[in-house]
Every structure is written in structure tokens, then in C-alpha cells.
Design an enzyme around this catalytic site. Sequence first.
Site, PDB file in Angstrom:
ATOM      1  N   ASP A 193      28.034  96.430  98.104  1.00  0.00           N
ATOM      2  CA  ASP A 193      28.779  95.780  97.028  1.00  0.00           C
ATOM      3  C   ASP A 193      29.792  96.750  96.431  1.00  0.00           C
ATOM      4  O   ASP A 193      30.879  96.374  96.029  1.00  0.00           O
ATOM      5  CB  ASP A 193      27.828  95.340  95.904  1.00  0.00           C
ATOM      6  CG  ASP A 193      26.908  94.238  96.376  1.00  0.00           C
ATOM      7  OD1 ASP A 193      27.024  93.853  97.554  1.00  0.00           O
ATOM      8  OD2 ASP A 193      26.084  93.785  95.575  1.00  0.00           O
ATOM      9  N   TYR A 194      29.375  97.998  96.389  1.00  0.00           N
ATOM     10  CA  TYR A 194      30.231  99.014  95.786  1.00  0.00           C
ATOM     11  C   TYR A 194      31.535  99.159  96.574  1.00  0.00           C
ATOM     12  O   TYR A 194      32.626  99.143  96.013  1.00  0.00           O
ATOM     13  CB  TYR A 194      29.471 100.341  95.737  1.00  0.00           C
ATOM     14  CG  TYR A 194      30.262 101.458  95.112  1.00  0.00           C
ATOM     15  CD1 TYR A 194      30.423 101.512  93.728  1.00  0.00           C
ATOM     16  CD2 TYR A 194      30.836 102.450  95.892  1.00  0.00           C
ATOM     17  CE1 TYR A 194      31.146 102.530  93.142  1.00  0.00           C
ATOM     18  CE2 TYR A 194      31.561 103.475  95.308  1.00  0.00           C
ATOM     19  CZ  TYR A 194      31.716 103.518  93.934  1.00  0.00           C
ATOM     20  OH  TYR A 194      32.429 104.524  93.364  1.00  0.00           O
ATOM     21  N   GLU A 195      31.394  99.243  97.911  1.00  0.00           N
ATOM     22  CA  GLU A 195      32.592  99.361  98.744  1.00  0.00           C
ATOM     23  C   GLU A 195      33.464  98.117  98.616  1.00  0.00           C
ATOM     24  O   GLU A 195      34.684  98.197  98.563  1.00  0.00           O
ATOM     25  CB  GLU A 195      32.190  99.549 100.214  1.00  0.00           C
ATOM     26  CG  GLU A 195      31.635 100.920 100.521  1.00  0.00           C
ATOM     27  CD  GLU A 195      31.020 100.961 101.911  1.00  0.00           C
ATOM     28  OE1 GLU A 195      31.683 101.462 102.825  1.00  0.00           O
ATOM     29  OE2 GLU A 195      29.884 100.463 102.064  1.00  0.00           O
ATOM     30  N   TYR A 196      32.786  96.953  98.567  1.00  0.00           N
ATOM     31  CA  TYR A 196      33.525  95.699  98.424  1.00  0.00           C
ATOM     32  C   TYR A 196      34.309  95.694  97.110  1.00  0.00           C
ATOM     33  O   TYR A 196      35.500  95.387  97.082  1.00  0.00           O
ATOM     34  CB  TYR A 196      32.559  94.510  98.470  1.00  0.00           C
ATOM     35  CG  TYR A 196      33.249  93.190  98.252  1.00  0.00           C
ATOM     36  CD1 TYR A 196      33.836  92.504  99.318  1.00  0.00           C
ATOM     37  CD2 TYR A 196      33.348  92.635  96.979  1.00  0.00           C
ATOM     38  CE1 TYR A 196      34.488  91.304  99.123  1.00  0.00           C
ATOM     39  CE2 TYR A 196      34.004  91.438  96.769  1.00  0.00           C
ATOM     40  CZ  TYR A 196      34.569  90.773  97.846  1.00  0.00           C
ATOM     41  OH  TYR A 196      35.222  89.585  97.639  1.00  0.00           O
TER      42      TYR A 196
ATOM     43  N   GLU B  41      20.988  66.376 109.759  1.00  0.00           N
ATOM     44  CA  GLU B  41      21.484  67.266 108.706  1.00  0.00           C
ATOM     45  C   GLU B  41      20.780  66.921 107.411  1.00  0.00           C
ATOM     46  O   GLU B  41      20.464  65.756 107.173  1.00  0.00           O
ATOM     47  CB  GLU B  41      22.974  67.008 108.447  1.00  0.00           C
ATOM     48  CG  GLU B  41      23.933  67.511 109.462  1.00  0.00           C
ATOM     49  CD  GLU B  41      25.325  66.975 109.130  1.00  0.00           C
ATOM     50  OE1 GLU B  41      25.926  67.470 108.165  1.00  0.00           O
ATOM     51  OE2 GLU B  41      25.776  66.052 109.813  1.00  0.00           O
TER      52      GLU B  41
ATOM     53  N   LYS C  64      20.653  65.956 103.574  1.00  0.00           N
ATOM     54  CA  LYS C  64      21.595  65.202 102.745  1.00  0.00           C
ATOM     55  C   LYS C  64      21.580  65.821 101.350  1.00  0.00           C
ATOM     56  O   LYS C  64      20.620  65.677 100.607  1.00  0.00           O
ATOM     57  CB  LYS C  64      21.151  63.739 102.682  1.00  0.00           C
ATOM     58  CG  LYS C  64      22.125  62.830 101.986  1.00  0.00           C
ATOM     59  CD  LYS C  64      21.678  61.375 102.145  1.00  0.00           C
ATOM     60  CE  LYS C  64      22.675  60.433 101.514  1.00  0.00           C
ATOM     61  NZ  LYS C  64      22.837  60.671 100.082  1.00  0.00           N
TER      62      LYS C  64
ATOM     63  N   ARG D 186      35.746  62.699  96.517  1.00  0.00           N
ATOM     64  CA  ARG D 186      35.667  61.521  97.357  1.00  0.00           C
ATOM     65  C   ARG D 186      36.318  60.319  96.669  1.00  0.00           C
ATOM     66  O   ARG D 186      36.995  59.519  97.297  1.00  0.00           O
ATOM     67  CB  ARG D 186      34.196  61.215  97.642  1.00  0.00           C
ATOM     68  CG  ARG D 186      34.000  60.011  98.491  1.00  0.00           C
ATOM     69  CD  ARG D 186      32.527  59.727  98.724  1.00  0.00           C
ATOM     70  NE  ARG D 186      32.407  58.626  99.651  1.00  0.00           N
ATOM     71  CZ  ARG D 186      32.578  57.364  99.319  1.00  0.00           C
ATOM     72  NH1 ARG D 186      32.879  57.053  98.083  1.00  0.00           N
ATOM     73  NH2 ARG D 186      32.474  56.411 100.219  1.00  0.00           N
TER      74      ARG D 186
ATOM     75  N   GLU E  21      30.153  69.060 101.007  1.00  0.00           N
ATOM     76  CA  GLU E  21      29.486  68.716  99.761  1.00  0.00           C
ATOM     77  C   GLU E  21      29.452  69.968  98.895  1.00  0.00           C
ATOM     78  O   GLU E  21      28.945  71.002  99.320  1.00  0.00           O
ATOM     79  CB  GLU E  21      28.062  68.240 100.072  1.00  0.00           C
ATOM     80  CG  GLU E  21      27.383  67.557  98.933  1.00  0.00           C
ATOM     81  CD  GLU E  21      27.489  66.026  98.994  1.00  0.00           C
ATOM     82  OE1 GLU E  21      28.260  65.508  99.838  1.00  0.00           O
ATOM     83  OE2 GLU E  21      26.808  65.368  98.196  1.00  0.00           O
TER      84      GLU E  21
ATOM     85  N   LYS F 279      23.484  61.488 112.676  1.00  0.00           N
ATOM     86  CA  LYS F 279      24.761  61.071 113.264  1.00  0.00           C
ATOM     87  C   LYS F 279      24.658  61.122 114.778  1.00  0.00           C
ATOM     88  O   LYS F 279      24.091  62.067 115.330  1.00  0.00           O
ATOM     89  CB  LYS F 279      25.882  62.037 112.858  1.00  0.00           C
ATOM     90  CG  LYS F 279      26.247  62.049 111.397  1.00  0.00           C
ATOM     91  CD  LYS F 279      27.321  63.118 111.171  1.00  0.00           C
ATOM     92  CE  LYS F 279      27.537  63.378 109.697  1.00  0.00           C
ATOM     93  NZ  LYS F 279      28.152  64.703 109.481  1.00  0.00           N
TER      94      LYS F 279
ATOM     95  N   LYS G 228      16.198  58.333 103.545  1.00  0.00           N
ATOM     96  CA  LYS G 228      16.000  58.780 102.158  1.00  0.00           C
ATOM     97  C   LYS G 228      14.564  59.232 101.938  1.00  0.00           C
ATOM     98  O   LYS G 228      13.619  58.544 102.319  1.00  0.00           O
ATOM     99  CB  LYS G 228      16.320  57.633 101.191  1.00  0.00           C
ATOM    100  CG  LYS G 228      17.755  57.136 101.294  1.00  0.00           C
ATOM    101  CD  LYS G 228      18.714  58.047 100.578  1.00  0.00           C
ATOM    102  CE  LYS G 228      18.932  57.550  99.176  1.00  0.00           C
ATOM    103  NZ  LYS G 228      20.070  58.173  98.524  1.00  0.00           N
TER     104      LYS G 228
ATOM    105  N   CYS H 133      12.975  64.870  57.037  1.00  0.00           N
ATOM    106  CA  CYS H 133      12.355  65.720  58.049  1.00  0.00           C
ATOM    107  C   CYS H 133      10.867  65.384  58.174  1.00  0.00           C
ATOM    108  O   CYS H 133      10.154  65.367  57.174  1.00  0.00           O
ATOM    109  CB  CYS H 133      12.530  67.183  57.663  1.00  0.00           C
ATOM    110  SG  CYS H 133      11.600  68.315  58.707  1.00  0.00           S
TER     111      CYS H 133
END
Length: 671
Positions: free
Chosen positions: A34-37, A114, A116, A137, A172, A289, A313, A407
Site C-alpha cells: 500500500d505504501y508503494e501504491y 451466476e 443474483k 437501469r 450490478e 443463462k 429465487k 415523555c
Amino acid sequence: MTDNKFKEYIETLKEKINYHNYHYYALNKSVISDYEYDKLFAELKSLEESNPELITDDSPTQRVGESPLDDFKQVEHKNILLSLGNVFDRDQLTNWYKKTAEALNTKEFDVICELKYDGLAVALTYLEGLLDTGATRGNGVIGEDVTHNVRTVKSVPLNLFEKPSVLEVRGEIYMPISKFEKLNFERVAGGIEPFSNPRNTAAGSLRQLDSKIASERELDIFVYGIGYVEGIDPIGTQWEQFQYLKQLGFKINPHNKLVGDLDSIIEYCEYWSEEKNKLDYDCDGVVLKVNELGMQNLLGNISREPKWATAFKFPSRKSKTKLIDIGINVGRTGSLNPYAVLNPVDVNGVIVKRATLHNQDYINDKDLRIGDQVIIERAGDVIPKVLNSVFEERDGSEIQFKFPTICPSCSYEVIRIEGESTVTCLNVSCPARLERSIEHFVSKVAMDIQGMGPKIVRTLIENELISKLPDIFQLKIDELSSLNGMGQKRAENLINAIDESKTRPFSKFLVALGIPYLGAESAIILAEHFVDMENLLNATYDRLLNLPSIGDKIAQSIIDYFDNPSNLNMVKSLNGFGVGRVNEFSKVEEGPFTGVNFVITGKFTNFTRTEAVEYIKERGGSVSNRVIEKTDYLLCGEDPGSKLKDAQSKEVKIIGEMEFKEMIQTDHDNT
Ligand SMILES: [Zn+2]
């Protein structure tokens, strides 16, 4: 460097960063630290700052827009976005498969399985490899232009590895559950109502005019298909589309599976029906699919549903039950929070008896009445909520709920401030408010006093041992042990736990005070910048507002809180008992490590720990004793202690002696 060489250099830098982005965000693998990045990124940013004419739209520094939009443009999709038909069980699934096989005049055919996702469908258009438009969409024909927000999703490539002339992909956008929980944890700690579920939060973030909001929400994407393409060789199957999209730099779900028969489809659906809760995103089913695009064309669509695909589902997380009553909880800021008392009901394996009703408007808008049959939903680990009443099942015996005007705890008159949705008890010594504020003070997110749960808190208040927060630190063992059901041993443990809480850092103490809107992360930022209470008390509104992620609401709330003499006295009295005096940050010098926080564990060959601390502080960094979310690096030597485990569980970057030496070496070379 000549102008051209310089331009080339910037281009190479961008390519490098894009390459690492892809590995980190799309493949979940890092090639560099991360440091180099961060260093690459900082270099690009500073080069662009001094040469603004060289900033291009696809630069990784340009994900978040400068200023909010005025409104949303509409986008017409090149090809209509279809919606899927559903199957709800094994029989219906078998039926779909057999009918499809019949239409294809075959026994078996390849199917893509896949997950959903419960997110927001989007269409992303790339021209010559550059992201041009991101659209929702919408109704499938026309969507909304949300390009400015889509750009903030780090796993969405701005510039593709290959450049087809036109490409529209579908995917998505979702909010990872871990990010959602972090966000809600932060909101709850700040006394703000949590978001109800990741899907709505993601949708709400995408529909913001200001892209800064979306960029803070850490959204993610899975791409699952091509909607339109020009300028490439034809692709024959859905599976090959995935491979091609991956090659371009898109994030494709690793659980996608190509199967060749019905049994394998059923196996996939049943497997994920059980295992879905282990994923870091909500999914409500499986999309199936037909793999061959030629077969897809042959099968075609009925109205807007493709015959070549369907969605299996998972069993629902909604149930119907009776609303027996509506109760009111008084929160620590005095807010009256209504909740539903339900006839206990099983919602997908969990018995639900209560659900949140948010506020007065929520009950009125939905016209919820006591005695109604209501639909409740459980999403993730969030408190269940009431979605709506079933009006058709009313028999006239239902009772409209009258929101209390006094109250329920102290009988003071309650008020509703104009423009706010909550009704509030303003009595500062309201017993319910005291109880909640003590519960919050001792809770895990705050002072973390073990063994002091809500029951004990109530007992202590009822026995008049506590009437304000500092009283906690004056409790005596003999007072406690004589309480009903307490005993000597538990009393001793509790006193020890109370004493131990004095070691909690300043930021936890700030959270514990329960200042409205001030959450865990903002508290850490305050602790980092002001180090201790004395400094914080001198802070002006403007100074607070200048800090990262402190908005005007939080800033004003902090000022108001300490302007109140009784709050100030209470804080001083707590400080007097040694509470909230441990500062996790120290004042730092400016340097290459400014703002970088280290924790150190284990032994080192080339330097002592004291020397390591000096190296870090000389360069402007800070060193803490405990690994927290905000820790940047754990410097880990031989024979590490439990901090290593903490760092692993909090996903803090771990560096060894060699890497640390390189870090201080490179910084030395640069100066
Ligand atoms: Zn009250």
C-alpha cells in the site's frame, strides 16, 4: 525532461496505477505494498497539480468530481435492459430447463450459473476504451446518467486494457456488507439512525448529485455481460464474454460457473441457498443463462423477459404477522423511538418479536394501525422492519396509534423541532435518557466496561447509586455486593472493569460522551488532531470544520456540547478521576510519515524498538500501543505478540524489518 517525455512519463505513471488498481480492487490481490501504491499516487497527484493542463478524465486522481451536479440527465440505452422471469423451487426450475431444452431440440445444453446480487443494475458505456457514461437501469429503455458517481467506484475501470470502439457492459453496483456495517456502526455511535439495508444505501448513494458522498460509501461492482459492442471479433458464448471482460479489466464474480446439465444447476442453487450468508454482499437468488449466444437468439424474448434466462429465487426474508402494539423507547438524546411489538414469527429461520418503526412519520405515512396484519422484513443482521400493513385484511377493530405528547419515562412535555422527524424529551435529567447515556458510555464502542449490561445499569439507577456519569467511578465494592443478585465476586470484577476502563484512549472517551452525530471515526480524527481534551476545548467551529470528514452538523454539535456548563463540569469531573486521559496520538513533526500511524511488536536485528520509534517520529509519523482500525502499519519483528493477530483481524498492513528499512531509506534519498 522535454514536454513529450514528461507527458509520456505521466502516462506511464497512470498506467501503472491503473494496473495496480485492477489487481487490488477487481482481483483482490496486491502486487505492491500500500505504501508503494500511495507513493505512486502522490507523485501523479503532485505532477498534475503543477501541470493542470495534463490532467485527463481517465486519471486515477479524477474519480471524485469537484462540485455537485444541478440535476440528472436521462440516457437512452442502446439495447433494452431486460428483466428476468423467476422460478421459486426445484419443480419450477426443472420445468424451465425442460421447456428450454425442448425449444432447442436437445436434451442437454450449457448454462451459466451466476449469483443474483441485490444491488443496482447499471449500464457502462466505453468509447475507444474510455469510460463515457454510467447509467442506471431506469425502466430498461431510459435510465439516469450517474457517470459522476460510477466513476468513484474503484473497481470500475476508467480506461480499459484493450480499446473496442464502442462497448456497453452491464453490471450490478452494490455496497459490500462489511462496508455497510462499518457505516452503520459509525452512525449508531454518533446517535444517527442507521441505514436500513445495503441495497437502498447503494441506490441512495448513486442517486446523489455530489459524487463525494458516493466516493465515501465504498461501493463495488460485478460486471455480468455485454449489452452492445462494436469493433471486436464476434464472441460466441456468455462464458467467453466473461473471459473477454476480465481481460479488459472488469471485475467478474469468481463464483460464476459453467455447467452442462440440470443436476449441476440444482446443486449450485442449493449450495448458495445455504452459503449465501458467507458472502460480503446480499444476493437473493441465482441467475441462469443459456451459454451459447446463438441459442439465446433462437429462443428470443417474450415481451421484456428473455426465454434464455431465468432467476432462481432464494426463500424470502419477509413474513406476515400481527402488530400487537406500538412501544416507545427514549434514546440517550431524548428522542422517542417507536417500535412494533409483533406476534412472534419465523422469518427465514429467526424468530422476530420486535421491529423498528423509526419515527412518527413512518407510522403515519404507512398508516400502520395496532391490530393490523403487517409484512416484516429481515435484511442482513439489521433490526427487522415493518414494510407495510395489509389493508385488505382489516376488519375495523384496528386502532390508530396516537404518538405520545409527554415523555413515557419522565412525563415532561415532548417537542418536535420543525424540519426534524424525531420527537424529543428535552428534560436533561430524564431517567430514561440517563439510563441510555450510561448504557452507551459503558458499551463496547465506548468505554467497554465489561459486566455492566443494561440490567445492572438499571439496578444501579434504581438504587440511586448512579445519577450521573462520574458516579460510575465512585462506586464501592460493598455498595455493589449488597445489591440483589450481585455478591462479592461479581462486585469485585465490576470495580476492576471500571478501573480498567481508565486505560481507554481519548477517542473512545469522546465517543462515550455521546455527543450527537459524533461517531467512532470522527472521534479518532479529533483525537489525532487535538491529541487531548485541553486542546479540543479550545477548538473553534471553523477549525473543526476544516478537519477531514467533520461536517457542519458534527462541528456545531461539538461546540454546543462543550458550551453547556453541566457537560463541561461532567467532563472535568471524569478527567479528575483519570478517565479519558490516555492519548493515543502525540504531537508530530512534519515529514514523509506525517499522518501515518505505526504499531510495533517483536524484536529486531538492526535496531531497537526505541530506535524504531525515533525513526518514525523524526519523519513525522506516530506510534501507538494498540492496533486500531486507523493503524496504517504494524511493524512486526521476531516473536511478535498478540498485536500481530489484532493487525490481521483488522486488515492492517503488516511490514517486516526489511520493508521498514526500505521505507526510511527511500524517504531519506528523496530529501
Ligand atoms: Zn423524559
